[in-house]
Design an enzyme around this catalytic site. Structure first.
Site, PDB file in Angstrom:
ATOM      1  N   LYS A 191       0.857  -1.198   0.000  1.00 22.99           N
ATOM      2  CA  LYS A 191       0.000   0.000   0.000  1.00 22.99           C
ATOM      3  C   LYS A 191       0.896   1.252   0.000  1.00 22.99           C
ATOM      4  CE  LYS A 191      -3.519  -2.805   2.092  1.00 22.99           C
ATOM      5  NZ  LYS A 191      -4.718  -2.917   2.919  1.00 22.99           N
ATOM      6  N   HIS A 200      -8.459  -3.567  -6.005  1.00 23.58           N
ATOM      7  CA  HIS A 200      -8.369  -3.612  -4.541  1.00 23.58           C
ATOM      8  C   HIS A 200      -9.505  -2.774  -3.946  1.00 23.58           C
ATOM      9  CE1 HIS A 200      -7.041  -3.062  -0.451  1.00 23.58           C
ATOM     10  NE2 HIS A 200      -6.311  -4.147  -0.622  1.00 23.58           N
ATOM     11  N   GLU A 257      -9.627  -0.733  -1.635  1.00 27.86           N
ATOM     12  CA  GLU A 257      -9.297   0.686  -1.376  1.00 27.86           C
ATOM     13  C   GLU A 257      -9.394   1.507  -2.662  1.00 27.86           C
ATOM     14  OE1 GLU A 257      -5.615  -0.178   0.651  1.00 27.86           O
ATOM     15  OE2 GLU A 257      -6.807  -1.127   2.227  1.00 27.86           O
ATOM     16  N   GLU A 267     -10.960 -10.857  -0.969  1.00 24.62           N
ATOM     17  CA  GLU A 267     -10.644 -10.073   0.222  1.00 24.62           C
ATOM     18  C   GLU A 267     -11.931  -9.491   0.792  1.00 24.62           C
ATOM     19  OE1 GLU A 267      -6.287  -8.685   0.150  1.00 24.62           O
ATOM     20  OE2 GLU A 267      -7.436  -7.211  -0.946  1.00 24.62           O
ATOM     21  N   GLY A 318      -7.285  -4.986   7.124  1.00 23.19           N
ATOM     22  CA  GLY A 318      -6.690  -4.035   8.061  1.00 23.19           C
ATOM     23  C   GLY A 318      -7.463  -3.880   9.358  1.00 23.19           C
ATOM     24  N   SER A 364      -6.290  -9.314   6.925  1.00 24.43           N
ATOM     25  CA  SER A 364      -5.733  -9.586   8.259  1.00 24.43           C
ATOM     26  C   SER A 364      -5.084 -10.961   8.375  1.00 24.43           C
ATOM     27  CB  SER A 364      -6.801  -9.396   9.338  1.00 24.43           C
ATOM     28  OG  SER A 364      -7.254  -8.056   9.344  1.00 24.43           O
TER      29      SER A 364
END
Ligand code: PGA
Length: 252
Positions: free
Chosen positions: A11, A97, A99, A169, A175, A215
């Site tokens: 990241k 992703h 994000e 994911e 996270g 995680s």
């Protein structure tokens, strides 16, 4: 036997020198350990990719980018194209992703365009999918992931999809310290593989690598990776620490 992969997604972390030191030590470790057959990938920020690839030239570890532009070249200030990534020696690019989907409004149509450009540039794509917490709780998670794959990937030809790795994911696990249980991961991975089978047939479905991300850490990796449809991991936070990343790779 399909390929096992562990990819580290740094990241927006690591300045140049600390990033290069991390890559040097990881590369040295795995190059000296031919018994580790899993493919190891690091995905640093764009700006470090060329320097990272200088280090990786003769080693076992591969590099990937975390994103690419949705256009091939031209007047797109601040963007980095798939052919540029390829020209640094990188082999992979992460696309979709959560994000990117959330903070930069990347929808399935844009992600499909990026995937096609990346494959056309000779990169392999790590295509991310996964549901948010509300979608998990309301039981919509299969439907969400199915739409992400249908719209993002299923326009690809069979010879293109073989250069794609899927990363499941669950967004609620990224996270947050919350991990999907090995059973939740297996259930979704099995479902994803069944979708691939429906679209591309059983040979491609059996050979496609499906990673789990969210995680993942040394203490839970082995149990998650022991599931039959989990072929490795996409690792965020724990990929920034040499010992943790190595332990996760060794858990595969
Ligand atoms: P995390 O991130 O391991 O820090 O949860 C995973 C990812 O975002 O790829």
């Amino acid at each position: 036997m399909r390929k096992k992969i562990v990819a580290g997604n740094w990241k927006m972390n690591m300045e140049l020198e600390e990033g290069l030191n991390l890559v040097k030590s990881i590369n040295q470790y795995f190059t000296d350990k031919p018994s580790v057959r899993c493919e190891v990938i690091v995905c640093p920020p764009y700006i470090h990719l060329a320097s990272v690839n200088q280090i990786l030239k003769n080693g076992k570890v591969r590099a990937g980018a975390q994103n690419c532009a949705s256009e091939k070249s031209g007047a797109y200030t601040g963007e980095v194209s798939a052919p540029m990534i390829k020209s640094t020696g990188a082999e992979y690019v992460i696309i979709g992703h959560s994000e990117r989907r959330t903070y930069y409004n990347e929808d399935n149509r844009i992600l499909n365009k990026k995937t096609i450009l990346a494959l056309g540039a000779g990169l392999k794509v790590i295509f991310c999918c996964g549901e948010v917490k509300e979608e998990r709780e309301s039981g919509k998670y299969f439907e969400v992931v199915r739409t992400q794959l249908e719209e993002g990937l299923f326009t690809l030809k069979p010879e293109e999809i073989t250069n794609v790795v899927i990363a499941y994911e669950p967004v609620w696990a990224i996270g947050t310290g919350l991990t999907a249980t090995p059973e939740q991961a297996q259930e979704m991975h099995e479902y994803i593989r069944s979708l691939i089978k429906g679209k591309y047939g059983s040979v491609i479905a059996e050979n496609i690598t499906i990673l789990y991300g969210g995680s993942c850490k040394p203490s839970n990796a082995a149990e998650i990776f022991s599931k039959p449809d989990v072929d490795g991991g996409l690792i965020g936070g724990a990929s920034l620490k040499k010992e943790d990343f190595i332990a996760i790779v060794e858990a595969v």
